[in-house]
Design a protein around this motif. Sequence first.
Motif, PDB file in Angstrom:
ATOM      1  N   PRO A  28       0.916  -1.207  -0.084  1.00 56.22           N
ATOM      2  CA  PRO A  28       0.157  -0.002   0.114  1.00 56.22           C
ATOM      3  C   PRO A  28       0.895   1.120   0.192  1.00 56.22           C
ATOM      4  CG  PRO A  28      -0.115  -0.976   2.201  1.00 56.22           C
ATOM      5  CD  PRO A  28       0.538  -1.912   1.204  1.00 56.22           C
ATOM      6  N   ILE A  29       0.234   2.328  -0.501  1.00 59.32           N
ATOM      7  CA  ILE A  29       1.026   3.604  -0.371  1.00 59.32           C
ATOM      8  C   ILE A  29       0.844   4.130   0.930  1.00 59.32           C
ATOM      9  CG2 ILE A  29       0.941   5.997  -1.329  1.00 59.32           C
ATOM     10  CD1 ILE A  29      -0.547   4.761  -3.893  1.00 59.32           C
ATOM     11  N   TYR A  30       1.849   4.526   1.711  1.00 63.63           N
ATOM     12  CA  TYR A  30       1.881   5.028   2.894  1.00 63.63           C
ATOM     13  C   TYR A  30       1.896   6.314   3.246  1.00 63.63           C
ATOM     14  CZ  TYR A  30       3.078   4.544   8.053  1.00 63.63           C
ATOM     15  OH  TYR A  30       3.041   4.890   9.229  1.00 63.63           O
ATOM     16  N   LEU A  31       0.742   6.638   3.748  1.00 62.97           N
ATOM     17  CA  LEU A  31       0.664   8.086   3.950  1.00 62.97           C
ATOM     18  C   LEU A  31       0.070   8.184   5.576  1.00 62.97           C
ATOM     19  CD1 LEU A  31      -1.406   9.684   0.917  1.00 62.97           C
ATOM     20  CD2 LEU A  31       1.141   9.592   1.419  1.00 62.97           C
ATOM     21  N   ASP A  32       0.828   7.800   6.472  1.00 57.17           N
ATOM     22  CA  ASP A  32       0.733   7.746   7.726  1.00 57.17           C
ATOM     23  C   ASP A  32       1.916   7.934   8.687  1.00 57.17           C
ATOM     24  OD1 ASP A  32      -1.357   7.540   9.828  1.00 57.17           O
ATOM     25  OD2 ASP A  32      -1.342   5.693  10.158  1.00 57.17           O
ATOM     26  N   TYR A  33       2.409   9.159   8.159  1.00 57.38           N
ATOM     27  CA  TYR A  33       3.707   9.549   8.895  1.00 57.38           C
ATOM     28  C   TYR A  33       3.477   9.969  10.247  1.00 57.38           C
ATOM     29  CZ  TYR A  33       7.143   9.140   5.170  1.00 57.38           C
ATOM     30  OH  TYR A  33       8.089   8.319   3.956  1.00 57.38           O
ATOM     31  N   GLN A  34       2.358  10.308  10.603  1.00 57.89           N
ATOM     32  CA  GLN A  34       2.330  10.674  12.074  1.00 57.89           C
ATOM     33  C   GLN A  34       2.035   9.833  13.042  1.00 57.89           C
ATOM     34  OE1 GLN A  34       0.849  12.977   9.576  1.00 57.89           O
ATOM     35  NE2 GLN A  34       2.650  14.186  10.148  1.00 57.89           N
ATOM     36  N   ALA A  35       1.499   8.531  12.580  1.00 57.23           N
ATOM     37  CA  ALA A  35       1.711   7.180  13.346  1.00 57.23           C
ATOM     38  C   ALA A  35       3.037   6.832  13.525  1.00 57.23           C
ATOM     39  CB  ALA A  35       0.730   6.365  12.835  1.00 57.23           C
ATOM     40  N   THR A  36       3.895   6.703  12.468  1.00 59.42           N
ATOM     41  CA  THR A  36       5.194   6.210  12.285  1.00 59.42           C
ATOM     42  C   THR A  36       5.756   6.402  11.389  1.00 59.42           C
ATOM     43  OG1 THR A  36       6.613   4.414  13.087  1.00 59.42           O
ATOM     44  CG2 THR A  36       4.682   3.813  11.825  1.00 59.42           C
ATOM     45  N   THR A  37       6.996   6.547  11.095  1.00 55.47           N
ATOM     46  CA  THR A  37       7.916   6.817   9.963  1.00 55.47           C
ATOM     47  C   THR A  37       8.611   5.374   9.474  1.00 55.47           C
ATOM     48  OG1 THR A  37       9.565   7.614  11.275  1.00 55.47           O
ATOM     49  CG2 THR A  37       8.114   9.259  10.138  1.00 55.47           C
ATOM     50  N   PRO A  38       9.003   5.255   8.141  1.00 53.87           N
ATOM     51  CA  PRO A  38       9.858   4.234   7.979  1.00 53.87           C
ATOM     52  C   PRO A  38      11.214   4.344   8.386  1.00 53.87           C
ATOM     53  CG  PRO A  38       8.583   5.270   5.870  1.00 53.87           C
ATOM     54  CD  PRO A  38       8.387   6.265   7.063  1.00 53.87           C
ATOM     55  N   LEU A  39      11.781   3.282   8.629  1.00 54.43           N
ATOM     56  CA  LEU A  39      13.058   3.217   9.088  1.00 54.43           C
ATOM     57  C   LEU A  39      14.082   3.518   8.312  1.00 54.43           C
ATOM     58  CD1 LEU A  39      14.519   2.325  12.172  1.00 54.43           C
ATOM     59  CD2 LEU A  39      15.176   0.222  10.858  1.00 54.43           C
ATOM     60  N   ALA A  40      15.040   4.629   8.737  1.00 57.06           N
ATOM     61  CA  ALA A  40      16.106   5.032   7.670  1.00 57.06           C
ATOM     62  C   ALA A  40      17.092   4.078   7.377  1.00 57.06           C
ATOM     63  CB  ALA A  40      16.641   6.319   8.232  1.00 57.06           C
ATOM     64  N   PRO A  41      17.740   3.816   6.162  1.00 59.28           N
ATOM     65  CA  PRO A  41      18.651   2.694   6.092  1.00 59.28           C
ATOM     66  C   PRO A  41      19.808   3.195   6.904  1.00 59.28           C
ATOM     67  CG  PRO A  41      17.684   3.406   3.933  1.00 59.28           C
ATOM     68  CD  PRO A  41      17.086   4.247   4.908  1.00 59.28           C
ATOM     69  N   GLU A  42      20.186   4.442   7.138  1.00 61.81           N
ATOM     70  CA  GLU A  42      21.240   4.687   8.158  1.00 61.81           C
ATOM     71  C   GLU A  42      21.198   4.401   9.274  1.00 61.81           C
ATOM     72  OE1 GLU A  42      20.983   7.702   4.266  1.00 61.81           O
ATOM     73  OE2 GLU A  42      19.760   6.554   5.845  1.00 61.81           O
ATOM     74  N   SER A  43      19.619   4.310   9.861  1.00 59.96           N
ATOM     75  CA  SER A  43      19.374   4.010  11.175  1.00 59.96           C
ATOM     76  C   SER A  43      19.643   2.620  11.470  1.00 59.96           C
ATOM     77  CB  SER A  43      17.892   4.427  11.618  1.00 59.96           C
ATOM     78  OG  SER A  43      17.890   4.062  13.250  1.00 59.96           O
ATOM     79  N   LEU A  44      18.985   1.747  10.442  1.00 60.04           N
ATOM     80  CA  LEU A  44      19.135   0.489  10.545  1.00 60.04           C
ATOM     81  C   LEU A  44      20.729  -0.227  10.503  1.00 60.04           C
ATOM     82  CD1 LEU A  44      18.226  -2.537  10.392  1.00 60.04           C
ATOM     83  CD2 LEU A  44      17.787  -2.249   8.040  1.00 60.04           C
ATOM     84  N   ALA A  45      21.380   0.517   9.705  1.00 60.47           N
ATOM     85  CA  ALA A  45      22.702   0.364   9.787  1.00 60.47           C
ATOM     86  C   ALA A  45      23.589   0.394  10.887  1.00 60.47           C
ATOM     87  CB  ALA A  45      23.542   1.025   8.657  1.00 60.47           C
ATOM     88  N   ALA A  46      23.233   1.613  11.668  1.00 57.78           N
ATOM     89  CA  ALA A  46      23.788   2.047  12.887  1.00 57.78           C
ATOM     90  C   ALA A  46      23.397   0.967  14.220  1.00 57.78           C
ATOM     91  CB  ALA A  46      23.564   3.438  13.320  1.00 57.78           C
ATOM     92  N   MET A  47      22.423   0.296  13.836  1.00 55.65           N
ATOM     93  CA  MET A  47      21.742  -0.714  14.514  1.00 55.65           C
ATOM     94  C   MET A  47      22.406  -1.929  14.714  1.00 55.65           C
ATOM     95  SD  MET A  47      17.779   0.074  14.634  1.00 55.65           S
ATOM     96  CE  MET A  47      17.303  -1.101  15.844  1.00 55.65           C
ATOM     97  N   GLN A  48      22.808  -2.492  13.479  1.00 52.59           N
ATOM     98  CA  GLN A  48      23.103  -3.642  13.166  1.00 52.59           C
ATOM     99  C   GLN A  48      24.380  -4.242  13.853  1.00 52.59           C
ATOM    100  OE1 GLN A  48      23.131  -3.649   8.868  1.00 52.59           O
ATOM    101  NE2 GLN A  48      21.294  -4.620   8.865  1.00 52.59           N
ATOM    102  N   PRO A  49      25.642  -3.492  14.199  1.00 59.20           N
ATOM    103  CA  PRO A  49      26.474  -4.093  15.093  1.00 59.20           C
ATOM    104  C   PRO A  49      26.253  -4.395  16.460  1.00 59.20           C
ATOM    105  CG  PRO A  49      27.056  -2.017  13.678  1.00 59.20           C
ATOM    106  CD  PRO A  49      25.629  -2.154  13.642  1.00 59.20           C
ATOM    107  N   TRP A  50      25.159  -3.943  16.774  1.00 62.72           N
ATOM    108  CA  TRP A  50      24.691  -3.805  18.216  1.00 62.72           C
ATOM    109  C   TRP A  50      23.504  -5.230  18.396  1.00 62.72           C
ATOM    110  CZ3 TRP A  50      28.275  -2.188  20.889  1.00 62.72           C
ATOM    111  CH2 TRP A  50      29.046  -1.228  20.242  1.00 62.72           C
ATOM    112  N   LEU A  51      23.165  -5.838  17.395  1.00 62.43           N
ATOM    113  CA  LEU A  51      22.316  -6.913  17.229  1.00 62.43           C
ATOM    114  C   LEU A  51      22.985  -8.384  16.991  1.00 62.43           C
ATOM    115  CD1 LEU A  51      19.479  -5.169  15.177  1.00 62.43           C
ATOM    116  CD2 LEU A  51      19.462  -5.671  17.553  1.00 62.43           C
TER     117      LEU A  51
END
Length: 375
Positions: free
Chosen positions: A5-28
């Motif tokens: 679906p086309i996502y137009l609900d950014y006030q509920a939550t936003t897509p995870l940024a690739p840069e954020s996911l990359a920063a998390m991965q070493p700590w998982l």
Amino acid sequence: MAAQPIYLDYQATTPLAPESLAAMQPWLGGPESISGWANPHSAHGPGRRAAAAVEVARGQIEALMPPGGQLIFTSGATEALNLAIRGALPALAPRRRIVTLATEHAAVRDTCLWLESQAHEVVLLPVGGDGLVDLDVARAAITTDTALVAAMLVNNEIGVIQPVEALAQMAHQAGALFLCDAVQGFGRASLPQSADMIAISAHKIHGPKGIGALWRRDGVALEPLIHGGGQEQGLRSGTLSPALCAGFGAAARLAGEQMERDLAHVAMLQKRALELFAGWQVNGSLEHRYAGNLNLRRDGLDVARLMSDVRRVAFSAGSACASGSGRPSHVLTALGLPSAAVRSSIRLGFGRYTSVDEIDRAAHLILDAADRQIG
């Protein structure tokens, strides 16, 4: 496979940024990577490396905050707001008045209403038809027995930007503290530099869910809500997740770097959406508004039916936090809208990763379904 679906609900939550996911991965990391799963509150080497990652993230977020304060990590903005409101009141006694807005998020509104049952005086300031508070009414309500003034920077349902700096100054003139719910405005609008406390959430700025923070100005006294190991300056016990902190920090850094670009992008999307939804009415001020939030209504529309008919677009009728409560939107009601108008309103939220083509396609689907419904 069905199309996303086309996502137009950014006030509920936003897509995870690739840069954020990359920063998390070493700590998982799994068992072979001790530094990836070590407790950041442990004194050994892996624990210290995890703690260092937490502090890097803290610094990245604090870089967007006013000077002269410290960040406390929490499970989200709801906890941060509860910590701010309930934690600040003991040191402010005998003052017992809390002044906030009728359009505040439930995390503030319901906490204040609970405190009213605990012998605190709560004043819910009305807003005009544009969703903005009247500063003269606010000034009269913020008396010398006021302990705390709380106001949202950007409203989560209608996107209206409140005059929070002016409210903060009024609070200080009366000897009260000022709390800003900046969940929808962090990284998107100017923060009130004179605020005493600011609550934010990672997943509203393309970071992970499950983590938020409360910034408090140096010298602001708080009592903890959660007792235990005394982590987070003795104010929020519990083991921090280095992965969530790292993801939050990366999202904040990116928001700071891309703020002007993001704002220009959502302004362009808003302009296009307003062209497509010509004839619909906008709820709340268009002038004093975050452009990535459009709350629109069309007379005679049944939004519950519309959402059922338009499954290929993810949009909402209001706050995700209250969508299952069955209650009409207290925000739209506070604007003076009758119940029929509240039921005919939709919220479209878009941002960094939304394309013009998505706006066009979503509008076509929504408008077509609305036309078929109303006739």
